[in-house]
Design a protein around this motif. Structure first.
Motif, PDB file in Angstrom:
ATOM      1  N   CYS A   1     -35.138 -40.945  30.642  1.00 34.10           N
ATOM      2  CA  CYS A   1     -33.913 -41.749  30.472  1.00 34.10           C
ATOM      3  C   CYS A   1     -33.546 -42.059  29.022  1.00 34.10           C
ATOM      4  CB  CYS A   1     -33.998 -43.042  31.268  1.00 34.10           C
ATOM      5  SG  CYS A   1     -34.117 -42.785  33.055  1.00 34.10           S
ATOM      6  N   PRO A   2     -34.518 -42.393  28.169  1.00 34.27           N
ATOM      7  CA  PRO A   2     -34.125 -42.671  26.777  1.00 34.27           C
ATOM      8  C   PRO A   2     -33.417 -41.501  26.103  1.00 34.27           C
ATOM      9  CG  PRO A   2     -36.314 -43.537  27.202  1.00 34.27           C
ATOM     10  CD  PRO A   2     -35.935 -42.716  28.405  1.00 34.27           C
ATOM     11  N   VAL A   3     -33.894 -40.289  26.371  1.00 38.46           N
ATOM     12  CA  VAL A   3     -33.237 -39.104  25.786  1.00 38.46           C
ATOM     13  C   VAL A   3     -31.863 -38.903  26.408  1.00 38.46           C
ATOM     14  CG1 VAL A   3     -33.411 -36.616  25.401  1.00 38.46           C
ATOM     15  CG2 VAL A   3     -35.475 -38.030  25.347  1.00 38.46           C
ATOM     16  N   MET A   4     -31.781 -39.063  27.730  1.00 38.30           N
ATOM     17  CA  MET A   4     -30.497 -38.944  28.406  1.00 38.30           C
ATOM     18  C   MET A   4     -29.499 -39.959  27.870  1.00 38.30           C
ATOM     19  SD  MET A   4     -31.777 -38.492  32.365  1.00 38.30           S
ATOM     20  CE  MET A   4     -30.109 -38.610  33.024  1.00 38.30           C
ATOM     21  N   GLY A   5     -29.974 -41.181  27.649  1.00 42.11           N
ATOM     22  CA  GLY A   5     -29.095 -42.230  27.121  1.00 42.11           C
ATOM     23  C   GLY A   5     -28.504 -41.865  25.773  1.00 42.11           C
ATOM     24  N   LYS A   6     -29.326 -41.276  24.915  1.00 37.75           N
ATOM     25  CA  LYS A   6     -28.846 -40.879  23.584  1.00 37.75           C
ATOM     26  C   LYS A   6     -27.826 -39.753  23.674  1.00 37.75           C
ATOM     27  CE  LYS A   6     -32.880 -42.416  20.980  1.00 37.75           C
ATOM     28  NZ  LYS A   6     -34.054 -42.017  20.169  1.00 37.75           N
ATOM     29  N   GLU A   7     -28.074 -38.815  24.602  1.00 39.08           N
ATOM     30  CA  GLU A   7     -27.128 -37.706  24.757  1.00 39.08           C
ATOM     31  C   GLU A   7     -25.811 -38.183  25.364  1.00 39.08           C
ATOM     32  OE1 GLU A   7     -27.163 -34.597  23.653  1.00 39.08           O
ATOM     33  OE2 GLU A   7     -29.095 -34.925  22.694  1.00 39.08           O
ATOM     34  N   MET A   8     -25.883 -39.082  26.339  1.00 40.33           N
ATOM     35  CA  MET A   8     -24.649 -39.620  26.916  1.00 40.33           C
ATOM     36  C   MET A   8     -23.917 -40.475  25.885  1.00 40.33           C
ATOM     37  SD  MET A   8     -22.963 -39.376  29.845  1.00 40.33           S
ATOM     38  CE  MET A   8     -23.803 -39.478  31.419  1.00 40.33           C
TER      39      MET A   8
ATOM     40  N   ASP B   1     -28.409 -30.177  31.670  1.00 46.27           N
ATOM     41  CA  ASP B   1     -29.639 -30.910  31.410  1.00 46.27           C
ATOM     42  C   ASP B   1     -29.358 -32.002  30.373  1.00 46.27           C
ATOM     43  OD1 ASP B   1     -32.128 -31.870  30.675  1.00 46.27           O
ATOM     44  OD2 ASP B   1     -33.013 -29.890  30.342  1.00 46.27           O
ATOM     45  N   GLY B   2     -29.409 -33.258  30.822  1.00 45.46           N
ATOM     46  CA  GLY B   2     -29.083 -34.373  29.939  1.00 45.46           C
ATOM     47  C   GLY B   2     -30.117 -34.664  28.880  1.00 45.46           C
ATOM     48  N   THR B   3     -31.226 -33.918  28.896  1.00 44.79           N
ATOM     49  CA  THR B   3     -32.243 -34.078  27.846  1.00 44.79           C
ATOM     50  C   THR B   3     -32.139 -32.980  26.791  1.00 44.79           C
ATOM     51  OG1 THR B   3     -33.953 -32.748  28.954  1.00 44.79           O
ATOM     52  CG2 THR B   3     -33.805 -35.090  29.552  1.00 44.79           C
ATOM     53  N   SER B   4     -31.181 -32.081  26.955  1.00 45.21           N
ATOM     54  CA  SER B   4     -31.050 -30.935  26.059  1.00 45.21           C
ATOM     55  C   SER B   4     -29.784 -31.025  25.218  1.00 45.21           C
ATOM     56  CB  SER B   4     -31.018 -29.636  26.883  1.00 45.21           C
ATOM     57  OG  SER B   4     -30.584 -28.545  26.101  1.00 45.21           O
ATOM     58  N   ASN B   5     -29.953 -31.064  23.916  1.00 41.93           N
ATOM     59  CA  ASN B   5     -28.813 -31.100  23.009  1.00 41.93           C
ATOM     60  C   ASN B   5     -27.914 -29.883  23.212  1.00 41.93           C
ATOM     61  OD1 ASN B   5     -27.634 -30.494  20.037  1.00 41.93           O
ATOM     62  ND2 ASN B   5     -27.968 -32.682  20.283  1.00 41.93           N
ATOM     63  N   LYS B   6     -28.530 -28.729  23.411  1.00 37.81           N
ATOM     64  CA  LYS B   6     -27.770 -27.490  23.597  1.00 37.81           C
ATOM     65  C   LYS B   6     -26.947 -27.526  24.883  1.00 37.81           C
ATOM     66  CE  LYS B   6     -28.389 -22.460  23.679  1.00 37.81           C
ATOM     67  NZ  LYS B   6     -29.383 -21.357  23.611  1.00 37.81           N
ATOM     68  N   GLU B   7     -27.550 -28.062  25.963  1.00 39.46           N
ATOM     69  CA  GLU B   7     -26.828 -28.158  27.229  1.00 39.46           C
ATOM     70  C   GLU B   7     -25.659 -29.134  27.134  1.00 39.46           C
ATOM     71  OE1 GLU B   7     -27.655 -27.215  30.948  1.00 39.46           O
ATOM     72  OE2 GLU B   7     -27.900 -25.459  29.654  1.00 39.46           O
ATOM     73  N   VAL B   8     -25.873 -30.218  26.410  1.00 34.55           N
ATOM     74  CA  VAL B   8     -24.787 -31.191  26.255  1.00 34.55           C
ATOM     75  C   VAL B   8     -23.672 -30.616  25.388  1.00 34.55           C
ATOM     76  CG1 VAL B   8     -24.201 -33.509  25.428  1.00 34.55           C
ATOM     77  CG2 VAL B   8     -26.305 -33.141  26.728  1.00 34.55           C
ATOM     78  N   ASP B   9     -24.020 -29.773  24.419  1.00 33.94           N
ATOM     79  CA  ASP B   9     -22.988 -29.068  23.656  1.00 33.94           C
ATOM     80  C   ASP B   9     -22.152 -28.189  24.583  1.00 33.94           C
ATOM     81  OD1 ASP B   9     -23.733 -30.191  21.244  1.00 33.94           O
ATOM     82  OD2 ASP B   9     -24.905 -28.465  20.579  1.00 33.94           O
ATOM     83  N   LYS B  10     -22.814 -27.544  25.552  1.00 32.95           N
ATOM     84  CA  LYS B  10     -22.090 -26.717  26.536  1.00 32.95           C
ATOM     85  C   LYS B  10     -21.187 -27.605  27.392  1.00 32.95           C
ATOM     86  CE  LYS B  10     -21.298 -23.012  29.154  1.00 32.95           C
ATOM     87  NZ  LYS B  10     -20.556 -23.553  30.293  1.00 32.95           N
ATOM     88  N   LEU B  11     -21.662 -28.782  27.754  1.00 27.59           N
ATOM     89  CA  LEU B  11     -20.842 -29.731  28.508  1.00 27.59           C
ATOM     90  C   LEU B  11     -19.599 -30.114  27.723  1.00 27.59           C
ATOM     91  CD1 LEU B  11     -20.166 -31.836  30.663  1.00 27.59           C
ATOM     92  CD2 LEU B  11     -21.973 -33.288  29.731  1.00 27.59           C
ATOM     93  N   ILE B  12     -19.754 -30.360  26.435  1.00 27.69           N
ATOM     94  CA  ILE B  12     -18.605 -30.693  25.586  1.00 27.69           C
ATOM     95  C   ILE B  12     -17.581 -29.558  25.603  1.00 27.69           C
ATOM     96  CG2 ILE B  12     -17.882 -31.032  23.177  1.00 27.69           C
ATOM     97  CD1 ILE B  12     -20.533 -32.612  22.797  1.00 27.69           C
ATOM     98  N   SER B  13     -18.077 -28.331  25.525  1.00 28.86           N
ATOM     99  CA  SER B  13     -17.191 -27.166  25.568  1.00 28.86           C
ATOM    100  C   SER B  13     -16.456 -27.080  26.893  1.00 28.86           C
ATOM    101  CB  SER B  13     -18.016 -25.901  25.341  1.00 28.86           C
ATOM    102  OG  SER B  13     -17.225 -24.746  25.485  1.00 28.86           O
ATOM    103  N   ASP B  14     -17.159 -27.361  27.984  1.00 31.96           N
ATOM    104  CA  ASP B  14     -16.538 -27.295  29.317  1.00 31.96           C
ATOM    105  C   ASP B  14     -15.540 -28.439  29.532  1.00 31.96           C
ATOM    106  OD1 ASP B  14     -17.966 -25.021  29.782  1.00 31.96           O
ATOM    107  OD2 ASP B  14     -19.381 -25.906  31.192  1.00 31.96           O
ATOM    108  N   ILE B  15     -15.822 -29.598  28.979  1.00 32.84           N
ATOM    109  CA  ILE B  15     -14.856 -30.687  29.050  1.00 32.84           C
ATOM    110  C   ILE B  15     -13.550 -30.278  28.355  1.00 32.84           C
ATOM    111  CG2 ILE B  15     -14.321 -33.006  28.172  1.00 32.84           C
ATOM    112  CD1 ILE B  15     -17.254 -33.739  28.680  1.00 32.84           C
ATOM    113  N   SER B  16     -13.679 -29.589  27.241  1.00 35.20           N
ATOM    114  CA  SER B  16     -12.485 -29.134  26.515  1.00 35.20           C
ATOM    115  C   SER B  16     -11.645 -28.197  27.385  1.00 35.20           C
ATOM    116  CB  SER B  16     -12.894 -28.423  25.217  1.00 35.20           C
ATOM    117  OG  SER B  16     -13.531 -29.319  24.339  1.00 35.20           O
TER     118      SER B  16
ATOM    119  N   SER C   1     -33.137 -36.794  38.926  1.00 35.75           N
ATOM    120  CA  SER C   1     -32.706 -35.661  38.123  1.00 35.75           C
ATOM    121  C   SER C   1     -32.240 -36.126  36.745  1.00 35.75           C
ATOM    122  CB  SER C   1     -31.552 -34.949  38.831  1.00 35.75           C
ATOM    123  OG  SER C   1     -30.924 -34.019  37.983  1.00 35.75           O
ATOM    124  N   GLY C   2     -32.421 -35.259  35.771  1.00 34.56           N
ATOM    125  CA  GLY C   2     -31.914 -35.533  34.425  1.00 34.56           C
ATOM    126  C   GLY C   2     -30.564 -34.888  34.184  1.00 34.56           C
ATOM    127  N   ALA C   3     -29.883 -34.521  35.266  1.00 37.61           N
ATOM    128  CA  ALA C   3     -28.619 -33.797  35.131  1.00 37.61           C
ATOM    129  C   ALA C   3     -27.461 -34.712  34.757  1.00 37.61           C
ATOM    130  CB  ALA C   3     -28.281 -33.083  36.440  1.00 37.61           C
TER     131      ALA C   3
END
Length: 199
Positions: free
Chosen positions: A75-82, A178-193, A161-163
């Protein structure tokens, strides 16, 4: 629409088509149309003591996750990514965030309020919600289609889940990250766009 460019034929189809619509689907009208899985209505209470329902996210794209404030694992990592997502889209009325606590016995409204303040949340764009635990587990497993359940074999006594789940303005699931992965969250940002172009 078709465009000829450099001697080649290029199809200018909507970029949104690159994002799948996830979950169950049911063909109707002899297969001409499809009914896709959608997040149903719900009712939880956020860190400000306000009732949060599906209507709160009407005409919005939102990112959902499941966590609890005393979590000692992911959760702490997920919190930082969110938090990174929140800061990027802060003030954008088309984007919202929904974090469900799976430990309502501990995560009262005041606890969630303090937690949100520690993350720098100072508007109504990111909702930290609590409610009846079984209702939250049900939302996770049967509607967002991720894991959230009691597990006495784990240090925190629960499994989740950490999703990060991307939900479009029609309440359809468009991606898991994956909410613990900086790379995955970058992909999420791209998909939001991509979704924002059509929202």
């Amino acid at each position: 629409m078709l465009v000829f460019l450099g001697g080649g034929l290029i199809s200018c189809k909507s970029k949104e088509e690159k994002l799948p619509i996830l979950g169950s689907k049911e063909p109707i009208n002899n297969g001409k149309d499809t009914i896709y899985h959608k997040i149903p209505d719900f009712s939880f209470t956020d860190q400000n003591g306000k009732t949060i329902t599906a209507k709160t996210f009407e005409n919005k794209i939102y990112v959902a996750d499941f966590f609890f404030t005393s979590c000692t694992t992911i959760c702490p990592v997920m919190g930082k990514e969110m938090q990174r997502l929140y800061e990027k889209y802060k003030g954008n009325e088309k984007i919202a965030f929904l974090s469900h606590s799976i430990d309502p016995a501990h995560d009262s409204v005041p606890v969630l309020k303090e937690y949100s303040e520690d993350l720098g949340v100072d508007n109504h764009q990111w909702h930290f919600v609590t409610g009846e635990q079984e209702a939250i587990f049900n939302m996770a497993q049967n509607h967002y289609m991720i894991s959230a359940m009691r597990d006495s074999t784990l240090p925190d006594g629960v499994l989740h889940s950490g999703a990060f789940i991307l939900v479009d303005s029609q309440k359809r699931i468009r991606g898991y990250y994956d909410g613990t992965s900086n790379k995955e969250v970058d992909k999420l940002i791209s998909d939001i766009s991509i979704l924002l172009q059509h929202n």
